[in-house]
Design an enzyme around this catalytic site. Structure first.
Site, PDB file in Angstrom:
ATOM      1  CE  LYS A  70      -4.089  -1.934   2.117  1.00 58.17           C
ATOM      2  NZ  LYS A  70      -5.071  -1.904   3.188  1.00 58.17           N
ATOM      3  CG  ASP A 108      -8.138   0.171   3.475  1.00 59.31           C
ATOM      4  OD1 ASP A 108      -8.916  -0.678   2.988  1.00 59.31           O
ATOM      5  OD2 ASP A 108      -6.894   0.057   3.440  1.00 59.31           O
TER       6      ASP A 108
HETATM    7  P1  NAP Z   1       0.789  -2.284   8.787  1.00 60.14           P
HETATM    8  O1  NAP Z   1       0.951  -1.140   7.839  1.00 60.14           O
HETATM    9  O2  NAP Z   1       1.841  -3.334   8.878  1.00 60.14           O
HETATM   10  O3  NAP Z   1       0.577  -1.622  10.248  1.00 60.14           O
HETATM   11  C1  NAP Z   1       0.480  -2.357  11.429  1.00 60.14           C
HETATM   12  C2  NAP Z   1       1.146  -1.545  12.517  1.00 60.14           C
HETATM   13  O4  NAP Z   1       0.940  -2.200  13.775  1.00 60.14           O
HETATM   14  C3  NAP Z   1       2.681  -1.473  12.305  1.00 60.14           C
HETATM   15  O5  NAP Z   1       3.128  -0.165  12.555  1.00 60.14           O
HETATM   16  C4  NAP Z   1       3.190  -2.462  13.340  1.00 60.14           C
HETATM   17  O6  NAP Z   1       4.502  -2.190  13.752  1.00 60.14           O
HETATM   18  C5  NAP Z   1       2.201  -2.243  14.457  1.00 60.14           C
HETATM   19  N1  NAP Z   1       2.218  -3.297  15.457  1.00 60.14           N
HETATM   20  C6  NAP Z   1       2.530  -4.606  15.301  1.00 60.14           C
HETATM   21  N2  NAP Z   1       2.440  -5.245  16.482  1.00 60.14           N
HETATM   22  C7  NAP Z   1       2.052  -4.335  17.406  1.00 60.14           C
HETATM   23  C8  NAP Z   1       1.801  -4.394  18.798  1.00 60.14           C
HETATM   24  N3  NAP Z   1       1.953  -5.513  19.482  1.00 60.14           N
HETATM   25  N4  NAP Z   1       1.416  -3.252  19.424  1.00 60.14           N
HETATM   26  C9  NAP Z   1       1.306  -2.087  18.747  1.00 60.14           C
HETATM   27  N5  NAP Z   1       1.562  -1.972  17.427  1.00 60.14           N
HETATM   28  C10 NAP Z   1       1.918  -3.086  16.756  1.00 60.14           C
HETATM   29  O7  NAP Z   1      -0.551  -3.072   8.493  1.00 60.14           O
HETATM   30  P2  NAP Z   1      -1.956  -2.477   7.964  1.00 60.14           P
HETATM   31  O8  NAP Z   1      -1.975  -2.526   6.490  1.00 60.14           O
HETATM   32  O9  NAP Z   1      -2.239  -1.187   8.657  1.00 60.14           O
HETATM   33  O10 NAP Z   1      -2.946  -3.611   8.482  1.00 60.14           O
HETATM   34  C11 NAP Z   1      -3.170  -3.820   9.863  1.00 60.14           C
HETATM   35  C12 NAP Z   1      -4.256  -4.868  10.050  1.00 60.14           C
HETATM   36  O11 NAP Z   1      -5.486  -4.370   9.519  1.00 60.14           O
HETATM   37  C13 NAP Z   1      -3.967  -6.177   9.288  1.00 60.14           C
HETATM   38  O12 NAP Z   1      -4.418  -7.233  10.083  1.00 60.14           O
HETATM   39  C14 NAP Z   1      -4.804  -6.044   8.051  1.00 60.14           C
HETATM   40  O13 NAP Z   1      -5.181  -7.289   7.508  1.00 60.14           O
HETATM   41  C15 NAP Z   1      -6.015  -5.291   8.600  1.00 60.14           C
HETATM   42  N6  NAP Z   1      -6.742  -4.543   7.552  1.00 60.14           N
HETATM   43  C16 NAP Z   1      -8.037  -4.880   7.339  1.00 60.14           C
HETATM   44  C17 NAP Z   1      -8.779  -4.190   6.391  1.00 60.14           C
HETATM   45  C18 NAP Z   1     -10.229  -4.545   6.181  1.00 60.14           C
HETATM   46  O14 NAP Z   1     -10.766  -4.228   5.108  1.00 60.14           O
HETATM   47  N7  NAP Z   1     -10.872  -5.145   7.139  1.00 60.14           N
HETATM   48  C19 NAP Z   1      -8.185  -3.151   5.660  1.00 60.14           C
HETATM   49  C20 NAP Z   1      -6.845  -2.817   5.929  1.00 60.14           C
HETATM   50  C21 NAP Z   1      -6.132  -3.519   6.879  1.00 60.14           C
HETATM   51  P3  NAP Z   1       5.692  -3.084  13.090  1.00 60.14           P
HETATM   52  O15 NAP Z   1       5.574  -2.906  11.610  1.00 60.14           O
HETATM   53  O16 NAP Z   1       6.910  -2.466  13.685  1.00 60.14           O
HETATM   54  O17 NAP Z   1       5.432  -4.491  13.496  1.00 60.14           O
END
Ligand code: NAP
Length: 284
Positions: A70, A108
């Site tokens: 993304k 999103d």
């Molecule tokens: P991302 O860009 O990787 O962001 C996740 C963030 O959470 C990162 O900054 C990560 O840090 C942090 N993190 C990881 N473990 C953590 C913890 N224990 N405590 C606090 N922060 C933590 O991922 P994303 O694209 O935002 O997606 C996040 C989630 O949302 C995923 O599960 C994805 O499948 C879901 N999602 C769902 C939809 C939907 O349509 N339902 C849409 C978008 C996303 P690090 O990178 O340092 O680990």
């Protein structure tokens, strides 16, 4: 001879467990469109080639973009770029214009707030605690700010990322109180009306519960962006104390509906897409 189908799809790595094809192909069928949605599994080192060469070569008309692309995909947009895509540096929808330029949107955040609205959750004036500050969280935070939340606190293991999210929200919504928590304990869950998990914690079996059970109370609405599994440890704990909860399936549906509208200019057949999505989930 049959005309070739208009091609749409999802680019990510991996993508094979995605439910998006079922939802979009049902929408194309609903309108009798000669179109098809494919899954493009593209590793990060091939992303540039995919955007610059494969999209024109395959005559792709529109794309969804998912993990881990993304952010990087923003570098390959050549057309108009939605304001929040640019600022949040997270694109999840690309439209290929008739001149071949690639316009970028992020559905999103609006998909998330549409789902909350559909579920009768009031956002205006509410306090929100947000776990995570990645692409999903940035989109959700700006969409919540747009809906008039009063306060937002955010925690991410990467404090820099949390600060970036906070600064984006403050820049455009200065009336909102925004706090970067230095720890989970400082997130203010006990004081919040809405708790959102936008980290991937909860996707894998054995993932921990990030928030202490003592902080969960029935007045809290708990939303987990994760939809697979349908019930994460957070949702399980929240339900056990009587919170209203939701997983991210409704967000997936509504972000897909908005993407469909950007690509085709037609109103998304929401119920058709919802049914296809639920069927795909049931068959998984
Ligand atoms: P991302 O860009 O990787 O962001 C996740 C963030 O959470 C990162 O900054 C990560 O840090 C942090 N993190 C990881 N473990 C953590 C913890 N224990 N405590 C606090 N922060 C933590 O991922 P994303 O694209 O935002 O997606 C996040 C989630 O949302 C995923 O599960 C994805 O499948 C879901 N999602 C769902 C939809 C939907 O349509 N339902 C849409 C978008 C996303 P690090 O990178 O340092 O680990």
């Amino acid at each position: 001879m049959n005309a070739p189908k208009d091609l749409y799809g999802l680019v990510g790595y991996p993508v094979k467990h995605s439910y998006s094809a079922a939802m979009h192909n049902a929408a194309f069928a609903h309108y009798g469109m000669n179109a098809e949605y494919h899954l493009f599994e593209v590793p990060p080192e091939k992303l540039e080639e995919f955007f610059r060469l494969r999209i024109p070569e395959l005559k792709i008309r529109g794309l969804n973009v998912t993990i881990p692309h993304k952010e990087k995909a923003c570098d390959y947009l050549t057309g108009s770029v939605n304001f929040f895509v640019h600022r949040n540096k997270a694109v999840n929808t690309v439209r290929v214009e008739s001149d071949g330029n690639l316009s970028g949107y992020n559905t999103d955040g609006p998909g998330f707030t549409r789902d909350l609205t559909e579920q009768g959750v009031v956002m205006a004036g509410r306090k929100v605690a947000l776990l995570g500050a990645g692409g999903g969280a940035r989109s959700v935070a700006t969409a919540l700010a747009n809906k008039g939340v009063a306060a937002l606190s955010v925690y991410d293991v990467d404090m820099v990322r949390a600060k970036v999210l906070a600064s984006i929200v403050k820049e455009f919504f200065p009336q909102i109180s925004v706090t970067c928590a230095s720890s989970l304990e400082a997130l203010g869950v006990g004081d919040a009306d809405i708790l959102v998990n936008a980290t991937p914690v909860g996707m894998k079996p054995g993932d921990p519960l990030l928030v202490s059970r003592d902080l969960l109370s029935p007045k809290l609405f708990v939303y987990d962006l994760i939809y697979n599994p349908a019930v994460t440890p957070l949702l399980e704990a929240a339900r056990a104390v009587g919170c209203k909860t939701s997983n991210g399936l409704g967000m997936l549906l509504h972000q897909g509906c908005l993407a469909f509208e950007y690509w085709t200019g037609k109103p998304a057949p929401v119920d058709v897409m919802r049914e296809a999505l639920l069927n795909a989930v049931a068959q998984a």
